[in-house]
Scaffold this motif. Structure first.
Motif, PDB file in Angstrom:
ATOM      1  N   LEU A  40      74.632  65.433  49.922  1.00 30.53           N
ATOM      2  CA  LEU A  40      74.420  66.611  50.757  1.00 30.53           C
ATOM      3  C   LEU A  40      74.551  66.236  52.237  1.00 30.53           C
ATOM      4  O   LEU A  40      75.158  66.961  53.026  1.00 30.53           O
ATOM      5  CB  LEU A  40      73.053  67.207  50.454  1.00 30.53           C
ATOM      6  N   HIS A  41      73.974  65.085  52.600  1.00 32.53           N
ATOM      7  CA  HIS A  41      74.090  64.632  53.989  1.00 32.53           C
ATOM      8  C   HIS A  41      75.543  64.338  54.352  1.00 32.53           C
ATOM      9  O   HIS A  41      75.971  64.591  55.484  1.00 32.53           O
ATOM     10  CB  HIS A  41      73.236  63.380  54.207  1.00 32.53           C
ATOM     11  N   LEU A  42      76.280  63.802  53.412  1.00 27.94           N
ATOM     12  CA  LEU A  42      77.685  63.539  53.671  1.00 27.94           C
ATOM     13  C   LEU A  42      78.465  64.830  53.871  1.00 27.94           C
ATOM     14  O   LEU A  42      79.260  64.967  54.806  1.00 27.94           O
ATOM     15  CB  LEU A  42      78.288  62.743  52.506  1.00 27.94           C
ATOM     16  N   GLY A  43      78.239  65.818  53.011  1.00 28.47           N
ATOM     17  CA  GLY A  43      79.038  67.034  53.012  1.00 28.47           C
ATOM     18  C   GLY A  43      78.657  68.064  54.058  1.00 28.47           C
ATOM     19  O   GLY A  43      79.430  68.983  54.322  1.00 28.47           O
ATOM     20  N   LYS A  44      77.490  67.914  54.685  1.00 28.61           N
ATOM     21  CA  LYS A  44      77.037  68.972  55.594  1.00 28.61           C
ATOM     22  C   LYS A  44      77.924  69.097  56.823  1.00 28.61           C
ATOM     23  O   LYS A  44      78.019  70.182  57.412  1.00 28.61           O
ATOM     24  CB  LYS A  44      75.582  68.725  56.011  1.00 28.61           C
ATOM     25  N   ALA A  45      78.601  68.014  57.229  1.00 30.58           N
ATOM     26  CA  ALA A  45      79.468  68.102  58.407  1.00 30.58           C
ATOM     27  C   ALA A  45      80.651  69.029  58.161  1.00 30.58           C
ATOM     28  O   ALA A  45      81.111  69.710  59.084  1.00 30.58           O
ATOM     29  CB  ALA A  45      79.961  66.707  58.808  1.00 30.58           C
TER      30      ALA A  45
END
Length: 411
Positions: A26-31
């Motif tokens: 999720l942290h990776l994809g939030k950008a």
């Protein structure tokens, strides 16, 4: 051999580890889903937005194998907690970043947390499960990336601004750490220290491990070449709202998990691993070319996105399941996984950055050429991998192929 179901305690462990991986993804994809908001608030370009995803992978590119060695020596539970803690702190710091430069630094630290989480997960599963239970757990674990990406694509547009998304994701990392503390048994005593450098050298000498790493790098480059910019691409090509682009991107992400699970089904029924990789790489290359060249109308292009993601999902699950074939010592499996993830991080770093830059300069069609070249290279590497696996340790190959007849339990 019948597939024994996981007992309740094992299910709790597996779902806790999977949840931690989903938080990391999720942290990776939030950008990606926040790109339109970041363009408005901080004035970032598509090239800079690509680096917000790509910078996530810098530490993983350099430190995947060392992180795996740390997980093997210090214990998966400790490594998982450290990774979740770093992710939470970096995410909260990014939420108050006043400029693109400081936000980029926070993303680099989030990348460190991500790396520790994704090498710790397999280490914990390898320690606490065995036989059929372990095989099923690894198949489920491989779904963490598409599930996390899909979750943030759906949830991202619901927040009033990108900073709120950053703070919420940090809170989820804290929640995941609490669940790990409660649900995952303590690591065994470390005993005799492992020779970390020697272990890394032993894994690096494995030709099969090197080829697995290359395939993952090429897969990751293709995957993030599309998904780092998919919301923007859909908004331009389909003339839909920001929230609509998020929902469609989530659907395209989640079907990747179907490919992950299908890979386990195919391998269990005797399909060759190299053949699965060859097929999936070819489909990704062809569909990616059609997506970026804009050869079809909007609905057909989105169907190609679904095909790209679903068939592509065969690749990571196959690679992770094959990691145990690349090394002869079970204690080296976390290092092999770390090395393979270095390949993944290479693709994560350079895929979005290169595609963002060439797209800004030449348009979306240039990205299609990059994906096609990467797919061709992946097909060639898969053919070489077939020979490398044939020369693997016969006893190890037999153990993995049969799924191990031992009953599930602690090692």
């Amino acid at each position: 051999m019948s597939a024994a179901p996981l007992v309740p305690r094992q299910r709790l462990i597996v779902w806790t580890i999977l949840g931690s991986g989903v938080v990391a993804a999720l942290h990776l994809g939030k950008a990606a889903i926040a790109t339109p908001l970041l363009q408005t608030d901080l004035g970032v370009s598509l090239g800079q937005a690509g680096w917000l995803t790509g910078i996530f992978a810098v530490l993983g590119l350099l430190g995947g194998a060392p992180a795996g060695a740390v997980a093997a020596a210090a214990g998966g539970r400790r490594t998982m907690l450290l990774g979740l803690g770093i992710t939470a702190l970096a995410g909260a710091a990014g939420g108050v970043a006043p400029s693109f430069g400081l936000l980029l630094v926070s993303r680099l630290l989030e990348g460190l947390g991500f790396l520790l989480i994704i090498v710790a997960g397999p280490a914990i599963l390898e320690r606490l499960l065995s036989g059929v239970a372990r095989d099923k757990a690894f198949a489920l674990w491989s779904c963490f990336m598409p599930c996390g990406m899909a979750l943030v694509m759906v949830a991202g547009p619901l927040f009033p601004g990108w900073r709120w998304l950053w703070w919420a994701s940090a809170a989820l990392a804290i929640l995941a750490a609490a669940l790990v503390l409660y649900c995952i048994p303590h690591d065994d005593s470390l005993g005799m220290p492992r020779r970390i450098l020697g272990d890394i050298r032993q894994v690096l000498r494995s030709r099969a491990a090197a080829l697995l790493t290359i395939v993952f790098a090429l897969y990751s480059l293709m995957f993030f070449a599309l998904f780092s910019f998919l919301p923007v691409l859909l908004m331009e090509r389909m003339d839909i709202s920001y929230r609509g682009a998020g929902l469609l991107s989530a659907l395209a992400s989640v079907v990747n998990a179907g490919g992950n699970l299908a890979a386990g089904y195919l391998m269990a029924r005797g399909f060759g691993r190299s053949a699965v990789l060859l097929f999936a790489s070819g489909v990704m290359g062809a569909s990616g070319l059609g997506i970026f060249l804009g050869l079809f109308d909007a609905p057909a292009t989105f169907l190609l996105c679904l095909l790209f993601s679903m068939i592509g999902g065969l690749i990571p699950a196959t690679l992770l399941a094959t990691a145990t074939l690349a090394v002869r010592d079970a204690m080296l499996v976390p290092i092999a996984v770390g090395l393979i993830m270095q390949g993944s991080n290479f693709g994560q770093l350079f895929g979005p950055a290169v595609v963002g830059s060439v797209t800004a300069a030449f348009g979306w069609s240039a990205a299609g050429v990059i994906v096609l070249l990467a797919a061709t290279a992946a097909c060639l590497t898969a053919l070489l991998l077939r020979t490398a696996l044939e020369h693997s340790d016969p006893a190890q190959v037999k153990r993995v192929a049969m799924g191990s007849a031992t009953t599930s339990g602690k090692r």
